[in-house]
Design an enzyme around this catalytic site. Structure first.
Site, PDB file in Angstrom:
ATOM      1  N   LEU A  33       0.998  -1.339   0.016  1.00 46.13           N
ATOM      2  CA  LEU A  33       0.251  -0.078   0.022  1.00 46.13           C
ATOM      3  C   LEU A  33       0.869   1.398  -0.066  1.00 46.13           C
ATOM      4  O   LEU A  33       0.174   2.190   0.430  1.00 46.13           O
ATOM      5  CB  LEU A  33      -0.896  -0.087   1.040  1.00 46.13           C
ATOM      6  CG  LEU A  33      -1.843  -1.175   1.417  1.00 46.13           C
ATOM      7  CD1 LEU A  33      -2.863  -1.057   2.293  1.00 46.13           C
ATOM      8  CD2 LEU A  33      -2.903  -1.207   0.131  1.00 46.13           C
ATOM      9  N   THR A  35       2.133   2.548  -2.819  1.00 47.63           N
ATOM     10  CA  THR A  35       1.411   3.196  -3.979  1.00 47.63           C
ATOM     11  C   THR A  35       0.012   2.760  -4.284  1.00 47.63           C
ATOM     12  O   THR A  35      -0.693   3.287  -4.977  1.00 47.63           O
ATOM     13  CB  THR A  35       2.293   3.420  -5.399  1.00 47.63           C
ATOM     14  OG1 THR A  35       2.712   2.045  -5.542  1.00 47.63           O
ATOM     15  CG2 THR A  35       3.552   4.129  -4.999  1.00 47.63           C
ATOM     16  N   THR A 117       8.255  -2.846 -18.969  1.00 51.33           N
ATOM     17  CA  THR A 117       7.977  -1.496 -19.546  1.00 51.33           C
ATOM     18  C   THR A 117       8.575  -1.491 -20.952  1.00 51.33           C
ATOM     19  O   THR A 117       9.881  -1.877 -21.030  1.00 51.33           O
ATOM     20  CB  THR A 117       8.201  -0.736 -18.790  1.00 51.33           C
ATOM     21  OG1 THR A 117       8.173   0.773 -19.337  1.00 51.33           O
ATOM     22  CG2 THR A 117       9.708  -0.579 -18.054  1.00 51.33           C
ATOM     23  N   TYR A 141      14.665   3.642 -13.566  1.00 49.54           N
ATOM     24  CA  TYR A 141      13.462   2.961 -13.638  1.00 49.54           C
ATOM     25  C   TYR A 141      13.527   1.491 -14.724  1.00 49.54           C
ATOM     26  O   TYR A 141      13.319   0.559 -14.681  1.00 49.54           O
ATOM     27  CB  TYR A 141      12.253   3.659 -13.854  1.00 49.54           C
ATOM     28  CG  TYR A 141      10.984   2.864 -14.224  1.00 49.54           C
ATOM     29  CD1 TYR A 141      10.439   2.298 -13.499  1.00 49.54           C
ATOM     30  CD2 TYR A 141      10.248   3.141 -15.584  1.00 49.54           C
ATOM     31  CE1 TYR A 141       9.296   1.415 -13.679  1.00 49.54           C
ATOM     32  CE2 TYR A 141       9.341   2.606 -15.981  1.00 49.54           C
ATOM     33  CZ  TYR A 141       8.604   1.603 -14.980  1.00 49.54           C
ATOM     34  OH  TYR A 141       7.445   0.721 -15.448  1.00 49.54           O
ATOM     35  N   ALA A 280      13.201  16.160 -19.399  1.00 52.89           N
ATOM     36  CA  ALA A 280      14.599  15.284 -19.699  1.00 52.89           C
ATOM     37  C   ALA A 280      14.272  13.826 -19.982  1.00 52.89           C
ATOM     38  O   ALA A 280      13.318  13.388 -19.254  1.00 52.89           O
ATOM     39  CB  ALA A 280      15.356  15.507 -18.454  1.00 52.89           C
TER      40      ALA A 280
HETATM   41  N1  UFG Z   1       3.444  15.124 -21.009  1.00 48.44           N
HETATM   42  C1  UFG Z   1       3.209  16.468 -21.272  1.00 48.44           C
HETATM   43  N2  UFG Z   1       2.765  17.280 -20.241  1.00 48.44           N
HETATM   44  C2  UFG Z   1       2.457  16.682 -19.059  1.00 48.44           C
HETATM   45  C3  UFG Z   1       2.717  15.253 -18.764  1.00 48.44           C
HETATM   46  C4  UFG Z   1       3.335  14.520 -19.961  1.00 48.44           C
HETATM   47  O1  UFG Z   1       3.496  17.017 -22.151  1.00 48.44           O
HETATM   48  O2  UFG Z   1       1.985  17.201 -17.918  1.00 48.44           O
HETATM   49  C5  UFG Z   1       3.937  14.699 -22.035  1.00 48.44           C
HETATM   50  C6  UFG Z   1       5.173  13.724 -21.897  1.00 48.44           C
HETATM   51  O3  UFG Z   1       6.363  14.716 -22.426  1.00 48.44           O
HETATM   52  C7  UFG Z   1       5.120  12.653 -22.921  1.00 48.44           C
HETATM   53  C8  UFG Z   1       3.595  12.251 -23.076  1.00 48.44           C
HETATM   54  O4  UFG Z   1       2.997  13.521 -22.425  1.00 48.44           O
HETATM   55  O5  UFG Z   1       5.545  12.864 -24.113  1.00 48.44           O
HETATM   56  C9  UFG Z   1       3.216  10.881 -22.002  1.00 48.44           C
HETATM   57  O6  UFG Z   1       3.939  11.269 -20.848  1.00 48.44           O
HETATM   58  P1  UFG Z   1       3.474  10.175 -19.644  1.00 48.44           P
HETATM   59  O7  UFG Z   1       4.237  10.773 -18.217  1.00 48.44           O
HETATM   60  O8  UFG Z   1       2.042  10.115 -19.506  1.00 48.44           O
HETATM   61  O9  UFG Z   1       4.140   9.062 -19.884  1.00 48.44           O
HETATM   62  P2  UFG Z   1       5.561   8.474 -20.507  1.00 48.44           P
HETATM   63  O10 UFG Z   1       5.418   8.220 -22.116  1.00 48.44           O
HETATM   64  O11 UFG Z   1       6.531   9.289 -20.073  1.00 48.44           O
HETATM   65  O12 UFG Z   1       5.568   7.294 -19.465  1.00 48.44           O
HETATM   66  C10 UFG Z   1       5.163   5.939 -19.798  1.00 48.44           C
HETATM   67  C11 UFG Z   1       4.897   5.230 -18.500  1.00 48.44           C
HETATM   68  C12 UFG Z   1       6.456   5.040 -18.116  1.00 48.44           C
HETATM   69  C13 UFG Z   1       7.460   4.293 -19.108  1.00 48.44           C
HETATM   70  C14 UFG Z   1       7.341   5.138 -20.161  1.00 48.44           C
HETATM   71  C15 UFG Z   1       8.277   4.547 -21.485  1.00 48.44           C
HETATM   72  O13 UFG Z   1       4.118   6.070 -17.848  1.00 48.44           O
HETATM   73  O14 UFG Z   1       6.297   4.054 -17.035  1.00 48.44           O
HETATM   74  O15 UFG Z   1       5.887   5.405 -20.759  1.00 48.44           O
HETATM   75  O16 UFG Z   1       7.696   3.509 -21.515  1.00 48.44           O
HETATM   76  F1  UFG Z   1       8.584   4.131 -18.571  1.00 48.44           F
END
Ligand code: UFG
Length: 326
Positions: A33, A35, A117, A141, A280
């Site tokens: 619990l 997360t 992932t 990660y 980043a």
């Molecule tokens: N984004 C924005 N604004 C925000 C949040 C996200 O523009 O406020 C963009 C990010 O830059 C990215 C896209 O939305 O281009 C998706 O972002 P998420 O954070 O929703 O997801 P990610 O693609 O970064 O991450 C997902 C999973 C991770 C995994 C990753 C790569 O959540 O666990 O894919 O597989 F590591």
């Protein structure tokens, strides 16, 4: 015989438990619990509050229940946090896997379905990404998940399926369980906070990527389709199928701007945006080739329409604006 679901109170874990119990499977959950959410625990499952790094809790579970196989979701998964605190990821994710595997070996449990992932690939060399492509994680990660995959592979007599998810999204159609991360970092729940009145705007992290509209492309896959893939993977192992790794994605990329436009359509509201700096470590595109899962596991995603996926997320967030705290 029961299925042990590690992390069954988390976002994807809870949806998997829902699908498993709906199919008549006996389910035992372990979740610390940290997360996960108590309210996400399916009443049809037997619940142990505990940490997979604690071999005594695992011993108790394996002694008190006849466990046929393990589905392992229990891990930390925030990329930015992993960069700041890599050892948290190596401890919880990698060491957690070691203790879990030791207990499985001690109790003769020989099947595991592992929640991996797309972050194991790192910056892709080509799109769509196939399971044969190079794995070169760009953050702790992704590295921790790749290490976990590698550990599993060396255990004699253990058969496994690793499922490399792309962007998990949506919620069960009834809206009873859904996504609730504290803090939230994912695009779709953050966008939906604008029409909920919980935030003024969504920041687009960079609009100068080499993509058609300059914003990042991602492959969004519905959480129920992910859950179903775990059951297919379990059945694959039950039927004597080979240990293997599969990508899970829709094969279609949507830009951040396209997701915002789809959310405006679903919610019927304008969603204010601002352009911010690139985040980043964000690759321009992450799109899966998931024909292997379709062919070998016979996985057929039901949610192929992005608006439909967002609609299910919207239903959950509208009914639970403060997540499970309501
Ligand atoms: N984004 C924005 N604004 C925000 C949040 C996200 O523009 O406020 C963009 C990010 O830059 C990215 C896209 O939305 O281009 C998706 O972002 P998420 O954070 O929703 O997801 P990610 O693609 O970064 O991450 C997902 C999973 C991770 C995994 C990753 C790569 O959540 O666990 O894919 O597989 F590591």
């Amino acid at each position: 015989m029961a299925i042990l679901v590690c992390g069954g109170a988390g976002y994807i874990g809870a949806h998997a438990v829902h699908q498993l119990t709906a199919k008549g499977e006996k389910v035992v959950i372990i979740d610390n619990l940290q997360t996960g959410h108590r309210k996400a625990i399916n009443p049809a499952a037997k619940f142990y509050e505990g940490d997979i790094r604690n071999c005594d809790v695992l011993k108790k579970i394996f002694t008190e229940n006849k466990i046929e196989a393990v589905i392992h979701f229990a891990a930390n998964s925030i990329v930015s946090e992993s960069v700041k605190n890599p050892l948290k990821y190596f401890n919880n994710n990698v060491y957690g896997m070691q203790v879990l595997l030791e207990s499985m070996v001690n109790f003769g449990v020989d099947k595991i379905v592992f929640s991996s992932t797309a972050a194991t690939y790192g910056e892709p060399e080509k799109i769509p990404i196939s399971e044969k492509d190079k794995t070169a994680p760009t953050n702790p990660y992704g590295e921790s998940k790749l290490m976990m995959e590698k550990m599993i592979k060396w255990i004699p007599n253990l058969r496994y399926v690793s499922l490399r998810y792309f962007n998990a999204a949506g919620a069960i159609e009834s809206g009873s369980i859904g996504e609730d991360h504290q803090p939230e970092t994912h695009l779709i729940p953050l966008i939906l906070q604008v029409p909920l009145g919980k935030r003024d705007h969504i920041t687009i992290f960079g609009n100068d990527y080499p993509t058609p509209d300059g914003t990042c492309l991602r492959d969004y896959v519905h959480v129920i389709d992910l859950a179903d893939a775990h059951i297919l993977a379990l059945n694959h192992l039950r039927e004597g199928g080979e240990s293997d790794i599969f990508n899970l994605g829709s094969g279609q990329g949507f830009s951040v701007k396209e997701i915002i436009a789809a959310a405006e359509k679903v919610t019927g509201q304008n969603i204010k945006t601002e352009i911010g700096e690139r985040r980043a470590g964000d690759p321009a595109q992450l799109i899966a080739a998931s024909d292997k899962a379709r062919k070998i596991l016979k996985w057929t995603p039901q949610f192929t329409n992005i608006e439909k996926i967002i609609e299910t997320a919207w239903k959950w967030h509208k009914n639970h604006p403060n997540g499970y705290e309501d």
